[in-house]
Design a protein around this motif. Structure first.
Motif, PDB file in Angstrom:
ATOM      1  N   SER A   1       0.806  -1.221   0.000  1.00  0.00           N
ATOM      2  CA  SER A   1       0.000   0.000   0.000  1.00  0.00           C
ATOM      3  C   SER A   1       0.839   1.272   0.000  1.00  0.00           C
ATOM      4  O   SER A   1       0.294   2.376  -0.034  1.00  0.00           O
ATOM      5  N   GLY A   2       2.166   1.095   0.059  1.00  0.00           N
ATOM      6  CA  GLY A   2       3.035   2.271   0.011  1.00  0.00           C
ATOM      7  C   GLY A   2       3.261   2.952   1.337  1.00  0.00           C
ATOM      8  O   GLY A   2       3.640   4.129   1.393  1.00  0.00           O
ATOM      9  N   GLY A   3       3.057   2.237   2.441  1.00  0.00           N
ATOM     10  CA  GLY A   3       3.288   2.830   3.757  1.00  0.00           C
ATOM     11  C   GLY A   3       4.763   3.016   4.032  1.00  0.00           C
ATOM     12  O   GLY A   3       5.620   2.449   3.336  1.00  0.00           O
ATOM     13  N   PRO A   4       5.101   3.820   5.056  1.00  0.00           N
ATOM     14  CA  PRO A   4       6.509   4.010   5.424  1.00  0.00           C
ATOM     15  C   PRO A   4       7.176   2.675   5.744  1.00  0.00           C
ATOM     16  O   PRO A   4       6.522   1.720   6.164  1.00  0.00           O
ATOM     17  N   GLU A   5       8.475   2.625   5.558  1.00  0.00           N
ATOM     18  CA  GLU A   5       9.217   1.397   5.825  1.00  0.00           C
ATOM     19  C   GLU A   5       9.114   1.006   7.302  1.00  0.00           C
ATOM     20  O   GLU A   5       9.237   1.847   8.190  1.00  0.00           O
ATOM     21  N   VAL A   6       8.866  -0.276   7.529  1.00  0.00           N
ATOM     22  CA  VAL A   6       8.826  -0.820   8.885  1.00  0.00           C
ATOM     23  C   VAL A   6       9.854  -1.952   8.945  1.00  0.00           C
ATOM     24  O   VAL A   6       9.742  -2.935   8.224  1.00  0.00           O
ATOM     25  N   LYS A   7      10.822  -1.799   9.814  1.00  0.00           N
ATOM     26  CA  LYS A   7      11.897  -2.789   9.944  1.00  0.00           C
ATOM     27  C   LYS A   7      11.660  -3.635  11.182  1.00  0.00           C
ATOM     28  O   LYS A   7      11.425  -3.111  12.277  1.00  0.00           O
ATOM     29  N   ILE A   8      11.702  -4.965  11.012  1.00  0.00           N
ATOM     30  CA  ILE A   8      11.585  -5.870  12.155  1.00  0.00           C
ATOM     31  C   ILE A   8      12.911  -5.887  12.907  1.00  0.00           C
ATOM     32  O   ILE A   8      13.979  -6.063  12.316  1.00  0.00           O
ATOM     33  N   VAL A   9      12.840  -5.695  14.216  1.00  0.00           N
ATOM     34  CA  VAL A   9      14.042  -5.648  15.050  1.00  0.00           C
ATOM     35  C   VAL A   9      13.951  -6.728  16.117  1.00  0.00           C
ATOM     36  O   VAL A   9      12.915  -6.885  16.778  1.00  0.00           O
ATOM     37  N   ARG A  10      15.035  -7.458  16.272  1.00  0.00           N
ATOM     38  CA  ARG A  10      15.169  -8.412  17.380  1.00  0.00           C
ATOM     39  C   ARG A  10      16.461  -8.064  18.106  1.00  0.00           C
ATOM     40  O   ARG A  10      17.537  -8.102  17.519  1.00  0.00           O
ATOM     41  N   GLU A  11      16.349  -7.713  19.356  1.00  0.00           N
ATOM     42  CA  GLU A  11      17.537  -7.294  20.089  1.00  0.00           C
ATOM     43  C   GLU A  11      17.422  -7.688  21.556  1.00  0.00           C
ATOM     44  O   GLU A  11      16.318  -7.837  22.101  1.00  0.00           O
ATOM     45  N   ALA A  12      18.574  -7.838  22.199  1.00  0.00           N
ATOM     46  CA  ALA A  12      18.611  -8.163  23.619  1.00  0.00           C
ATOM     47  C   ALA A  12      19.213  -7.031  24.445  1.00  0.00           C
ATOM     48  O   ALA A  12      19.090  -7.036  25.672  1.00  0.00           O
ATOM     49  N   ASP A  13      19.842  -6.059  23.772  1.00  0.00           N
ATOM     50  CA  ASP A  13      20.555  -5.014  24.512  1.00  0.00           C
ATOM     51  C   ASP A  13      19.809  -3.687  24.579  1.00  0.00           C
ATOM     52  O   ASP A  13      20.310  -2.718  25.150  1.00  0.00           O
ATOM     53  N   TYR A  14      18.614  -3.616  23.997  1.00  0.00           N
ATOM     54  CA  TYR A  14      17.774  -2.409  24.035  1.00  0.00           C
ATOM     55  C   TYR A  14      18.413  -1.213  23.314  1.00  0.00           C
ATOM     56  O   TYR A  14      17.983  -0.083  23.513  1.00  0.00           O
ATOM     57  N   ARG A  15      19.400  -1.462  22.491  1.00  0.00           N
ATOM     58  CA  ARG A  15      20.094  -0.360  21.831  1.00  0.00           C
ATOM     59  C   ARG A  15      19.163   0.428  20.909  1.00  0.00           C
ATOM     60  O   ARG A  15      19.104   1.658  20.972  1.00  0.00           O
ATOM     61  N   GLU A  16      18.437  -0.286  20.038  1.00  0.00           N
ATOM     62  CA  GLU A  16      17.518   0.395  19.121  1.00  0.00           C
ATOM     63  C   GLU A  16      16.374   1.046  19.887  1.00  0.00           C
ATOM     64  O   GLU A  16      15.955   2.163  19.589  1.00  0.00           O
ATOM     65  N   ARG A  17      15.868   0.351  20.890  1.00  0.00           N
ATOM     66  CA  ARG A  17      14.716   0.867  21.635  1.00  0.00           C
ATOM     67  C   ARG A  17      15.062   2.178  22.327  1.00  0.00           C
ATOM     68  O   ARG A  17      14.248   3.100  22.371  1.00  0.00           O
ATOM     69  N   SER A  18      16.241   2.264  22.893  1.00  0.00           N
ATOM     70  CA  SER A  18      16.608   3.463  23.643  1.00  0.00           C
ATOM     71  C   SER A  18      16.735   4.696  22.758  1.00  0.00           C
ATOM     72  O   SER A  18      16.722   5.815  23.262  1.00  0.00           O
TER      73      SER A  18
END
Length: 269
Positions: A129-146
Motif C-alpha cells: 500500500s506504500g506505507g513508510p518502511e517498517v523494519k523488524i528488530v530483534r535485540e537483547a541489549d535495548y540499543r535500538e529501543r533506547s
C-alpha cells in the motif's frame, strides 16, 4: 460502591489466606510492600530486576528537529493474539503520523517467541500500500529501543521497559470484550500502565478497548511530538522512575531475604 466493597472484602480474604501460606513475600514494586504489610503479610521489597539489564536512559531528550528521521517504535505484544489486535492499529496510526513526518522510520520490535512470518502477514499488504518502511528488530541489549523518539506500545512489561529507557509512548489495551468485562469487574486500579501507576498520574496516554483505534493513537502521539516541552518533560519524568524502583541488585537482595528467612526458620524453637 457495592462492587468496590465486595472487591475489598475479597482482597482481605486473599491476604489472610496468603499470610497462612507464606513465610515471606518478595516483591518488586514499592506499592506492593505497603499492600502486603498492611495486610499483615511478612514482605520484603527488593526492587525491580529490569534495572540490572537495561542501559541508562538515552540523553537525546528534547531534540529540536524531529522531521528529520523521526524514529517510531511499534511494540504490539508478545503473543500472536495481541499482535493480531494491536499491530493493525499501530500501522494505521503510523500512516497518519507519516503525513506530518514523511521521513519517519518505524521499528517493529519482535517477540522472541514469534517468528517473522507472523509479522510479515501484516507487513506485506502494508508495503504494497506504500506505507513508510517498517523494519523488524530483534535485540537483547535495548540499543535500538533506547533511541526511539516515541513508541506505540501494548500494555505490559514493554511499557515499563520504555519508561526506564526514557522513551515517550502511547499505550493501548485491547481484549476480547467478555475477557475485558471480567477483568474490569475484578481489578480496581486507576491506570493500566506501570509508569502511570508509579508516578500516580496519567503521564503517558492510555487508550482502552474502543478508544484504542488508529486515529486515537495517532492523535495522542502527534500531541506529544508537536509539543517539544511535553516531549522533553515526559522523557525526564519517565527516566526519574528508576529512582523509585530500588536500583540494581534485585536478585541479590531477593536471595539475601530468602536466606535470612530460612535462617530464622532453622533457629526457631
Amino acid at each position: 460502591d457495592l462492587r468496590g466493597g465486595a472487591a475489598r472484602r475479597r482482597d482481605q480474604r486473599a491476604a489472610r489466606a496468603l499470610k497462612e501460606l507464606v513465610d515471606r513475600m518478595i516483591v518488586i514494586f514499592p506499592f506492593e510492600e505497603k499492600l502486603y504489610r498492611e495486610a499483615g503479610v511478612p514482605v520484603t521489597w527488593v526492587g525491580h530486576p529490569l534495572l540490572d539489564i537495561l542501559p541508562p536512559a538515552a540523553k537525546n531528550g528534547g531534540r529540536k528537529e524531529l522531521s528529520s528521521g523521526l524514529k517510531i517504535g511499534l511494540l504490539p505484544g508478545s503473543r500472536a493474539s495481541e499482535i493480531g489486535r494491536h499491530l493493525p492499529v499501530f500501522l494505521g496510526a503510523l500512516r497518519r503520523i507519516s503525513r506530518d513526518y514523511p521521513r519517519c522510520e518505524a521499528r517493529l520490535f519482535a517477540s522472541a517467541q514469534i517468528p517473522d512470518p507472523a509479522y510479515e502477514e501484516f507487513l506485506l499488504p502494508w508495503r504494497a500500500s506504500g506505507g513508510p518502511e517498517v523494519k523488524i528488530v530483534r535485540e537483547a541489549d535495548y540499543r535500538e529501543r533506547s533511541r526511539l523518539d516515541i513508541a506505540l506500545t501494548s500494555s505490559g512489561t514493554a511499557t515499563l521497559e520504555n519508561a526506564l529507557l526514557g522513551v515517550p509512548m502511547v499505550v493501548i489495551y485491547k481484549l476480547f470484550w467478555p475477557t475485558y468485562a471480567i477483568a474490569r469487574a475484578m481489578i480496581r486500579v486507576p491506570y493500566i500502565t506501570m509508569a502511570n501507576l508509579l508516578c500516580g498520574k496519567r503521564l503517558v496516554p492510555e487508550l482502552v478497548q474502543a478508544q484504542a483505534d488508529a486515529p486515537g493513537v495517532a492523535r495522542e502521539a502527534l500531541l506529544i511530538l508537536e509539543d517539544p516541552r511535553r516531549l522533553a518533560g515526559m522523557r525526564k519524568e519517565l527516566s526519574s522512575l528508576r529512582g523509585l524502583l530500588g536500583g540494581p541488585g534485585a536478585a541479590r537482595r531477593a536471595a539475601e531475604a530468602v536466606l535470612e528467612t530460612a535462617g530464622s526458620k532453622r533457629s526457631a524453637p
